[in-house]
Write an enzyme that holds these catalytic residues in place. Structure first.
Site, PDB file in Angstrom:
ATOM      1  N   CYS A   1      37.455 -16.331  50.014  1.00 21.58           N
ATOM      2  CA  CYS A   1      38.350 -17.080  49.133  1.00 21.58           C
ATOM      3  C   CYS A   1      38.607 -18.486  49.659  1.00 21.58           C
ATOM      4  O   CYS A   1      38.495 -19.463  48.928  1.00 21.58           O
ATOM      5  CB  CYS A   1      39.667 -16.326  48.967  1.00 21.58           C
ATOM      6  SG  CYS A   1      40.866 -17.244  48.004  1.00 21.58           S
TER       7      CYS A   1
ATOM      8  N   CYS B   1      37.359 -19.010  45.959  1.00 19.63           N
ATOM      9  CA  CYS B   1      38.438 -19.476  45.061  1.00 19.63           C
ATOM     10  C   CYS B   1      38.923 -20.894  45.347  1.00 19.63           C
ATOM     11  O   CYS B   1      39.030 -21.709  44.430  1.00 19.63           O
ATOM     12  CB  CYS B   1      39.660 -18.563  45.187  1.00 19.63           C
ATOM     13  SG  CYS B   1      39.300 -16.850  45.504  1.00 19.63           S
TER      14      CYS B   1
ATOM     15  N   LYS C   1      36.251 -23.759  45.149  1.00 20.44           N
ATOM     16  CA  LYS C   1      35.836 -23.766  43.724  1.00 20.44           C
ATOM     17  C   LYS C   1      36.886 -24.441  42.858  1.00 20.44           C
ATOM     18  O   LYS C   1      36.579 -25.282  42.019  1.00 20.44           O
ATOM     19  CB  LYS C   1      35.564 -22.321  43.286  1.00 20.44           C
ATOM     20  CG  LYS C   1      35.214 -22.098  41.830  1.00 20.44           C
ATOM     21  CD  LYS C   1      36.351 -22.002  40.859  1.00 20.44           C
ATOM     22  CE  LYS C   1      37.476 -21.095  41.208  1.00 20.44           C
ATOM     23  NZ  LYS C   1      37.203 -19.690  41.054  1.00 20.44           N
TER      24      LYS C   1
ATOM     25  N   TYR D   1      31.775 -14.495  36.300  1.00 23.31           N
ATOM     26  CA  TYR D   1      32.786 -15.446  36.771  1.00 23.31           C
ATOM     27  C   TYR D   1      32.149 -16.697  37.385  1.00 23.31           C
ATOM     28  O   TYR D   1      32.443 -17.815  36.991  1.00 23.31           O
ATOM     29  CB  TYR D   1      33.623 -14.790  37.869  1.00 23.31           C
ATOM     30  CG  TYR D   1      34.684 -13.847  37.422  1.00 23.31           C
ATOM     31  CD1 TYR D   1      36.004 -14.265  37.337  1.00 23.31           C
ATOM     32  CD2 TYR D   1      34.394 -12.523  37.121  1.00 23.31           C
ATOM     33  CE1 TYR D   1      37.013 -13.395  36.966  1.00 23.31           C
ATOM     34  CE2 TYR D   1      35.389 -11.644  36.746  1.00 23.31           C
ATOM     35  CZ  TYR D   1      36.695 -12.086  36.676  1.00 23.31           C
ATOM     36  OH  TYR D   1      37.682 -11.225  36.310  1.00 23.31           O
TER      37      TYR D   1
ATOM     38  N   GLU E   1      32.019 -20.504  35.849  1.00 25.11           N
ATOM     39  CA  GLU E   1      32.833 -21.537  36.500  1.00 25.11           C
ATOM     40  C   GLU E   1      31.957 -22.707  36.957  1.00 25.11           C
ATOM     41  O   GLU E   1      32.291 -23.872  36.740  1.00 25.11           O
ATOM     42  CB  GLU E   1      33.604 -20.923  37.677  1.00 25.11           C
ATOM     43  CG  GLU E   1      34.647 -19.926  37.181  1.00 25.11           C
ATOM     44  CD  GLU E   1      35.529 -19.309  38.241  1.00 25.11           C
ATOM     45  OE1 GLU E   1      36.603 -18.802  37.891  1.00 25.11           O
ATOM     46  OE2 GLU E   1      35.143 -19.316  39.430  1.00 25.11           O
TER      47      GLU E   1
ATOM     48  N   HIS F   1      59.208 -26.049  22.753  1.00 27.62           N
ATOM     49  CA  HIS F   1      58.422 -26.917  21.902  1.00 27.62           C
ATOM     50  C   HIS F   1      58.464 -28.350  22.398  1.00 27.62           C
ATOM     51  O   HIS F   1      59.514 -28.808  22.836  1.00 27.62           O
ATOM     52  CB  HIS F   1      58.998 -26.835  20.474  1.00 27.62           C
ATOM     53  CG  HIS F   1      58.213 -27.621  19.490  1.00 27.62           C
ATOM     54  ND1 HIS F   1      56.978 -27.210  19.027  1.00 27.62           N
ATOM     55  CD2 HIS F   1      58.485 -28.796  18.861  1.00 27.62           C
ATOM     56  CE1 HIS F   1      56.532 -28.112  18.157  1.00 27.62           C
ATOM     57  NE2 HIS F   1      57.418 -29.068  18.034  1.00 27.62           N
TER      58      HIS F   1
ATOM     59  N   GLU G   1      54.053 -21.854  23.689  1.00 25.00           N
ATOM     60  CA  GLU G   1      54.940 -21.363  22.630  1.00 25.00           C
ATOM     61  C   GLU G   1      54.189 -20.484  21.619  1.00 25.00           C
ATOM     62  O   GLU G   1      54.780 -19.666  20.932  1.00 25.00           O
ATOM     63  CB  GLU G   1      55.657 -22.508  21.925  1.00 25.00           C
ATOM     64  CG  GLU G   1      54.771 -23.383  21.063  1.00 25.00           C
ATOM     65  CD  GLU G   1      55.547 -24.523  20.381  1.00 25.00           C
ATOM     66  OE1 GLU G   1      56.645 -24.277  19.873  1.00 25.00           O
ATOM     67  OE2 GLU G   1      55.020 -25.657  20.368  1.00 25.00           O
TER      68      GLU G   1
HETATM   69  P1  NDP Z   1      30.047 -10.926  37.841  1.00 22.68           P
HETATM   70  O1  NDP Z   1      30.084  -9.479  38.034  1.00 22.68           O
HETATM   71  O2  NDP Z   1      31.232 -11.619  37.275  1.00 22.68           O
HETATM   72  O3  NDP Z   1      28.812 -11.285  36.895  1.00 22.68           O
HETATM   73  C1  NDP Z   1      27.512 -10.917  37.244  1.00 22.68           C
HETATM   74  C2  NDP Z   1      26.537 -11.473  36.239  1.00 22.68           C
HETATM   75  O4  NDP Z   1      25.218 -11.286  36.726  1.00 22.68           O
HETATM   76  C3  NDP Z   1      26.614 -10.810  34.899  1.00 22.68           C
HETATM   77  O5  NDP Z   1      26.370 -11.778  33.908  1.00 22.68           O
HETATM   78  C4  NDP Z   1      25.495  -9.762  34.965  1.00 22.68           C
HETATM   79  O6  NDP Z   1      24.874  -9.543  33.735  1.00 22.68           O
HETATM   80  C5  NDP Z   1      24.484 -10.436  35.861  1.00 22.68           C
HETATM   81  N1  NDP Z   1      23.738  -9.518  36.720  1.00 22.68           N
HETATM   82  C6  NDP Z   1      24.245  -8.515  37.486  1.00 22.68           C
HETATM   83  N2  NDP Z   1      23.269  -7.933  38.198  1.00 22.68           N
HETATM   84  C7  NDP Z   1      22.132  -8.576  37.901  1.00 22.68           C
HETATM   85  C8  NDP Z   1      20.779  -8.422  38.315  1.00 22.68           C
HETATM   86  N3  NDP Z   1      20.423  -7.519  39.223  1.00 22.68           N
HETATM   87  N4  NDP Z   1      19.860  -9.248  37.784  1.00 22.68           N
HETATM   88  C9  NDP Z   1      20.210 -10.193  36.890  1.00 22.68           C
HETATM   89  N5  NDP Z   1      21.461 -10.374  36.452  1.00 22.68           N
HETATM   90  C10 NDP Z   1      22.410  -9.581  36.959  1.00 22.68           C
HETATM   91  O7  NDP Z   1      29.630 -11.531  39.255  1.00 22.68           O
HETATM   92  P2  NDP Z   1      29.820 -12.944  39.942  1.00 22.68           P
HETATM   93  O8  NDP Z   1      28.725 -13.043  40.932  1.00 22.68           O
HETATM   94  O9  NDP Z   1      29.958 -14.036  38.943  1.00 22.68           O
HETATM   95  O10 NDP Z   1      31.200 -12.801  40.694  1.00 22.68           O
HETATM   96  C11 NDP Z   1      31.401 -11.725  41.617  1.00 22.68           C
HETATM   97  C12 NDP Z   1      32.834 -11.292  41.634  1.00 22.68           C
HETATM   98  O11 NDP Z   1      33.609 -12.265  42.289  1.00 22.68           O
HETATM   99  C13 NDP Z   1      33.448 -11.166  40.249  1.00 22.68           C
HETATM  100  O12 NDP Z   1      33.202  -9.925  39.688  1.00 22.68           O
HETATM  101  C14 NDP Z   1      34.905 -11.390  40.538  1.00 22.68           C
HETATM  102  O13 NDP Z   1      35.488 -10.177  40.882  1.00 22.68           O
HETATM  103  C15 NDP Z   1      34.906 -12.328  41.730  1.00 22.68           C
HETATM  104  N6  NDP Z   1      35.200 -13.708  41.305  1.00 22.68           N
HETATM  105  C16 NDP Z   1      36.410 -13.974  40.719  1.00 22.68           C
HETATM  106  C17 NDP Z   1      36.722 -15.245  40.302  1.00 22.68           C
HETATM  107  C18 NDP Z   1      38.040 -15.488  39.651  1.00 22.68           C
HETATM  108  O14 NDP Z   1      38.930 -14.677  39.779  1.00 22.68           O
HETATM  109  N7  NDP Z   1      38.210 -16.597  38.914  1.00 22.68           N
HETATM  110  C19 NDP Z   1      35.795 -16.358  40.467  1.00 22.68           C
HETATM  111  C20 NDP Z   1      34.539 -15.961  41.069  1.00 22.68           C
HETATM  112  C21 NDP Z   1      34.270 -14.686  41.470  1.00 22.68           C
HETATM  113  P3  NDP Z   1      25.393  -8.537  32.589  1.00 22.68           P
HETATM  114  O15 NDP Z   1      26.872  -8.740  32.438  1.00 22.68           O
HETATM  115  O16 NDP Z   1      24.607  -8.943  31.438  1.00 22.68           O
HETATM  116  O17 NDP Z   1      25.089  -7.181  33.096  1.00 22.68           O
END
Ligand code: NDP
Length: 448
Positions: free
Chosen positions: A43, A48, A51, A178, A182, A437, A442
């Site tokens: 983080c 976080c 980012k 995510y 982002e 407002h 709101e």
């Molecule tokens: P996410 O789980 O959010 O998204 C993963 C993405 O990658 C999805 O679009 C998924 O596709 C795709 N995917 C998964 N496995 C594969 C694969 N083997 N080959 C190709 N595509 C794949 O993961 P992130 O890496 O973006 O983030 C990890 C975690 O970090 C998040 O789940 C979250 O918990 C945390 N995080 C939180 C943030 C916040 O709170 N603002 C910011 C950044 C990270 P599909 O959905 O189509 O299956």
């Protein structure tokens, strides 16, 4: 002579590990923590916090663009990636020092090396030294997944993206979760051409359909390209050092960087858990009970490594609850329901509670209230983008089960609204609240 070197040995000085160490020490425990990278964890060091600073930095593009509508003349506007990158890294250094000071102030010993489990009460440090402890807490977090395709060695993950030597002109991002959404927002705002390629046709799986669709429409209009149902097949390095991305059946996509953001997997490989008889779950996670205890009575685990909810505030709560339970004489478990979350896309998304589908499955009849509005600041700036807020309500009890939002400052607004959902307030309570407002928030109390 004490039976063990320490009362608690924590592996991993991230959000969960540092909180647990500090609180356990405040209860009088003799605590040590080992960290193989930098104190602060994902983080603070490569997640976080940096980012969010890049989101702030890139958001000036929109503000400066809109400023002329409010009478400002902004001449000679230009952006210097190196300045933003280095400012962010300086703040990361500051935070790392602050986290280290927290450990020192609480008399927590820290070892800057890898530690693995050697037995139910012992860990082995990379230097070869073995240390014993009454309890071991594993808080090593998760690590980016890199799918297996030819040329993946040319791609980067969120670990490297904060350190780019220069701002790329063309960015291909794999994944639509995510991190992908982002960074798509950040690079798009900074003027890079962004293409998001994903294996399915879903972005931000789990978030409300209408909210996700709004993000798709707005970001398409802002110039982000999407290639759905198109996992990367291979990436080739060109003679000029640039990359060529082959995804699905599309024409090859030229890119300066390829950011892979396809989930994060618990960082349990080689951690020696078998030495304490702990078996991993299907996703490599450490299975734990409600008190974060593993199958071994003296070993606990908190945060992303348990793959419950991969969010910093959850790791912190789990770390705190562990210390309260084991060292504070106050057994506590964490409720993983009703966790507010946000995606710092541009515009951002925020949500708490059940989406429509989940609410229907659990409660049967529900009511959905929607406000589809154009924020005042967008109207003044001739920006057509609209916000969308939704309340999901149990028709039987009138209780608000979920709030789903996209629009400027949605995460700031949602955090306060989440208190109402946590307190099980009803739609009638929202209606009885006087609007503030003029504000975007709101809309939450004006939906009829
Ligand atoms: P996410 O789980 O959010 O998204 C993963 C993405 O990658 C999805 O679009 C998924 O596709 C795709 N995917 C998964 N496995 C594969 C694969 N083997 N080959 C190709 N595509 C794949 O993961 P992130 O890496 O973006 O983030 C990890 C975690 O970090 C998040 O789940 C979250 O918990 C945390 N995080 C939180 C943030 C916040 O709170 N603002 C910011 C950044 C990270 P599909 O959905 O189509 O299956």
């Amino acid at each position: 002579m004490a039976e063990f070197d320490y009362d608690l040995f924590v592996i991993g000085a991230g959000s969960g590990g540092v909180r647990a160490s500090r609180v356990a020490a405040s209860y009088g425990a003799r605590v040590a923590v080992a960290e193989e990278h930098r104190i602060g964890g994902t983080c603070v060091i490569r997640g976080c916090v940096p980012k969010k600073m890049l989101v702030y930095g890139s958001h000036f593009a929109e503000e400066l663009q809109d400023a002329s509508h409010y009478g400002w003349t902004v001449e000679g506007m230009k952006f210097d990636w190196a300045v933003l990158r280095d400012t962010v890294q300086r703040d990361v250094d500051r935070l790392e020092s602050a986290y280290t000071a927290t450990l020192d102030n609480n008399k927590v010993d820290h070892f800057h090396e890898r530690a693995v489990v050697a037995g139910p009460h012992s860990v082995k440090l990379a230097s070869g030294r073995e240390v014993t402890a009454k309890y071991i807490l594993i808080a090593v977090g998760a690590w980016p997944v890199m799918p297996d395709f030819p040329g993946n060695e040319h791609c980067i993950t969120s670990n490297e993206v904060f350190h780019l030597a220069e701002l790329p002109k063309r960015v291909v991002i794999q994944g639509a979760g995510y991190i992908a959404m982002e960074f798509a927002g950040i690079f798009n705002a900074l003027g890079c051409h962004v293409t998001v390629v994903n294996r399915s046709e879903t972005l931000l799986r789990g978030y409300d359909d209408a909210v996700r669709d709004r993000l798709l429409q707005i970001t398409l209009a802002r110039g982000i390209d999407y290639k759905f149902n198109s996992p990367i097949r291979k990436v080739e390095k060109q003679a000029d050092g640039s990359l060529m991305v082959f995804a699905g059946d599309h024409d090859p996509l030229p890119a300066d960087i390829v950011l892979v953001a396809t989930g994060r997997t618990p960082k349990t490989a080689g951690l020696g858990l078998e030495n304490a008889g702990i078996e991993l779950g299907k996703k490599g996670e450490i299975p734990v009970d409600a008190f974060s205890k593993t199958s071994c009575d003296s070993i606990y685990a908190v945060g992303d490594v348990t793959n419950r909810v991969q969010l910093t505030p959850i790791a912190i709560r789990e770390g705190q609850a562990f210390a309260d339970t084991v060292f504070g004489g106050n057994p506590r478990s964490i409720d993983h329901d009703l966790v507010p979350s946000a995606v710092f896309s541009q515009p951002p998304i925020a949500a708490v509670g059940l989406n429509e589908g989940q609410a229907r499955n659990r409660y049967g009849t529900i009511k959905v209230f929607t406000s589809d509005f154009r924020p005042m600041k967008n109207v003044f700036a001739s920006r057509p983008e609209r916000g969308l807020y939704k309340l999901v309500v149990d028709a039987g009890t009138d209780r608000v089960l979920g709030i789903h939002m996209i629009g400027p400052d949605a995460p700031e607004i949602l955090q306060a609204a989440a208190i109402a959902v946590q307190a099980k307030l009803t739609k009638a309570d929202f209606d009885a609240t006087v609007a503030l407002h003029p504000s975007m928030a709101e809309e939450l109390v004006l939906m009829r």
